[in-house]
Design a protein around this motif. Structure first.
Motif, mmCIF file in Angstrom:
data_model
loop_
_atom_site.group_PDB
_atom_site.id
_atom_site.type_symbol
_atom_site.label_atom_id
_atom_site.label_comp_id
_atom_site.label_asym_id
_atom_site.label_seq_id
_atom_site.Cartn_x
_atom_site.Cartn_y
_atom_site.Cartn_z
ATOM 1 N N MET A 1 0.840 -1.165 0.000
ATOM 2 C CA MET A 1 0.000 0.000 0.000
ATOM 3 C C MET A 1 0.893 1.239 0.000
ATOM 4 S SD MET A 1 -3.457 -0.402 1.115
ATOM 5 C CE MET A 1 -4.652 0.546 0.405
ATOM 6 N N SER A 2 0.562 2.214 -0.781
ATOM 7 C CA SER A 2 1.392 3.418 -0.826
ATOM 8 C C SER A 2 1.001 4.371 0.292
ATOM 9 C CB SER A 2 1.234 4.108 -2.184
ATOM 10 O OG SER A 2 -0.090 4.546 -2.319
ATOM 11 N N THR A 3 1.883 5.284 0.571
ATOM 12 C CA THR A 3 1.589 6.255 1.620
ATOM 13 C C THR A 3 0.570 7.258 1.121
ATOM 14 O OG1 THR A 3 3.412 7.649 0.927
ATOM 15 C CG2 THR A 3 3.864 6.036 2.672
ATOM 16 N N VAL A 4 -0.073 7.935 2.032
ATOM 17 C CA VAL A 4 -1.101 8.916 1.710
ATOM 18 C C VAL A 4 -0.443 10.152 1.120
ATOM 19 C CG1 VAL A 4 -2.875 10.382 2.693
ATOM 20 C CG2 VAL A 4 -2.570 8.071 3.547
ATOM 21 N N THR A 5 -0.921 10.584 -0.048
ATOM 22 C CA THR A 5 -0.348 11.779 -0.656
ATOM 23 C C THR A 5 -1.400 12.790 -1.081
ATOM 24 O OG1 THR A 5 -0.308 10.699 -2.808
ATOM 25 C CG2 THR A 5 1.713 10.580 -1.479
ATOM 26 N N ALA A 6 -2.626 12.369 -1.277
ATOM 27 C CA ALA A 6 -3.663 13.287 -1.739
ATOM 28 C C ALA A 6 -3.917 14.366 -0.687
ATOM 29 C CB ALA A 6 -4.954 12.531 -2.030
ATOM 30 N N PRO A 7 -4.137 15.613 -1.138
ATOM 31 C CA PRO A 7 -4.410 16.692 -0.171
ATOM 32 C C PRO A 7 -5.589 16.386 0.752
ATOM 33 C CG PRO A 7 -4.017 17.613 -2.342
ATOM 34 C CD PRO A 7 -4.078 16.118 -2.513
ATOM 35 N N ALA A 8 -6.655 15.787 0.229
ATOM 36 C CA ALA A 8 -7.810 15.455 1.074
ATOM 37 C C ALA A 8 -7.413 14.449 2.147
ATOM 38 C CB ALA A 8 -8.949 14.901 0.222
ATOM 39 N N ASP A 9 -6.555 13.498 1.798
ATOM 40 C CA ASP A 9 -6.097 12.517 2.782
ATOM 41 C C ASP A 9 -5.223 13.179 3.841
ATOM 42 O OD1 ASP A 9 -7.437 10.372 1.639
ATOM 43 O OD2 ASP A 9 -5.738 9.829 0.364
ATOM 44 N N ARG A 10 -4.364 14.087 3.432
ATOM 45 C CA ARG A 10 -3.518 14.796 4.410
ATOM 46 C C ARG A 10 -4.378 15.637 5.356
ATOM 47 N NH1 ARG A 10 -0.063 15.378 -0.131
ATOM 48 N NH2 ARG A 10 -0.784 17.500 -0.454
ATOM 49 N N ARG A 11 -5.398 16.299 4.800
ATOM 50 C CA ARG A 11 -6.316 17.078 5.643
ATOM 51 C C ARG A 11 -7.035 16.168 6.627
ATOM 52 N NH1 ARG A 11 -7.305 19.813 0.841
ATOM 53 N NH2 ARG A 11 -9.144 18.536 0.441
ATOM 54 N N TYR A 12 -7.479 15.020 6.140
ATOM 55 C CA TYR A 12 -8.187 14.082 7.007
ATOM 56 C C TYR A 12 -7.282 13.615 8.153
ATOM 57 C CZ TYR A 12 -11.014 10.297 8.707
ATOM 58 O OH TYR A 12 -11.758 9.486 9.537
ATOM 59 N N LEU A 13 -6.045 13.286 7.852
ATOM 60 C CA LEU A 13 -5.127 12.831 8.899
ATOM 61 C C LEU A 13 -4.819 13.946 9.897
ATOM 62 C CD1 LEU A 13 -2.713 10.498 6.914
ATOM 63 C CD2 LEU A 13 -4.797 9.922 8.195
ATOM 64 N N ARG A 14 -4.840 15.202 9.434
ATOM 65 C CA ARG A 14 -4.688 16.324 10.375
ATOM 66 C C ARG A 14 -5.881 16.384 11.333
ATOM 67 N NH1 ARG A 14 -2.305 19.176 5.958
ATOM 68 N NH2 ARG A 14 -4.277 20.188 5.474
ATOM 69 N N VAL A 15 -7.078 16.086 10.841
ATOM 70 C CA VAL A 15 -8.262 16.058 11.707
ATOM 71 C C VAL A 15 -8.122 14.929 12.730
ATOM 72 C CG1 VAL A 15 -10.759 15.594 11.770
ATOM 73 C CG2 VAL A 15 -9.811 17.120 10.022
ATOM 74 N N VAL A 16 -7.647 13.764 12.284
ATOM 75 C CA VAL A 16 -7.451 12.637 13.206
ATOM 76 C C VAL A 16 -6.445 13.031 14.285
ATOM 77 C CG1 VAL A 16 -6.594 10.259 13.413
ATOM 78 C CG2 VAL A 16 -8.094 10.887 11.502
ATOM 79 N N ARG A 17 -5.352 13.674 13.890
ATOM 80 C CA ARG A 17 -4.351 14.128 14.876
ATOM 81 C C ARG A 17 -4.927 15.192 15.811
ATOM 82 N NH1 ARG A 17 -0.682 14.045 10.408
ATOM 83 N NH2 ARG A 17 0.780 12.327 10.644
#
Length: 160
Positions: A1-17
């Motif tokens: 599985m590749s790492t998350v790179t899409a801007p929406a995915d990065r935003r989502y992970l910021r919400v999780v953090r």
């Protein structure tokens, strides 16, 4: 599985953090009997000062449950801070729906109004973590290859 790179995915992970950071700050005081006694006194004082009501007198059972909740939420928060993922965000979103339901129940049964800000934050983080997952769900009938539960990998970023 590749790492998350899409801007929406990065935003989502910021919400999780962000939700994990909030949990760590808000629940760390619940994790030990000593810190909870101080927090209990401080919250009761604030509630009294602002006319929101005070917390019930501290009793051993209440202390035990507060410490259990605080301990598990602190561990869960550290996990999400260290390894945020879509999967953990989904689980956290569901947990927040449950927390908000029980907080609403407590308010409906006479608990101090000081609970309202916490309920609103729970609901906001639930929406912020669940709505993006609902929008990105696979189409119904799309079969996943392999077992019912995919193997965990260090970079897996999907909610199963």
């Amino acid at each position: 599985m590749s790492t998350v790179t899409a801007p929406a995915d990065r935003r989502y992970l910021r919400v999780v953090r962000a939700s994990a950071g909030y949990d760590l700050v808000v629940t760390a005081g619940f994790a030990t009997p000593w810190s909870y006694a101080l927090l209990h006194a401080a919250l009761s004082g604030l509630g009294d000062r602002f006319g929101l009501g005070t917390l019930p007198a501290l009793e051993p059972a209440q202390l035990l449950y507060a410490n259990l909740m605080g301990s598990i939420v602190v561990v869960w928060a550290v996990l999400r801070l260290r390894r945020p993922s879509r999967r953990y965000g989904g689980y956290d979103g569901v947990a927040r729906v449950l927390f908000a339901l029980w907080q609403g129940w407590a308010l409906a049964h006479g608990f101090s109004a000081m609970l309202w800000p916490f309920l609103l934050v729970e609901a906001a983080f639930a929406v912020a973590q669940l709505v993006p997952l609902a929008r990105s769900r696979p189409r119904p009938g799309a079969a996943r290859a392999g077992s019912a539960e995919p193997a965990e990998g260090p970079d897996q970023r999907v909610l199963s």
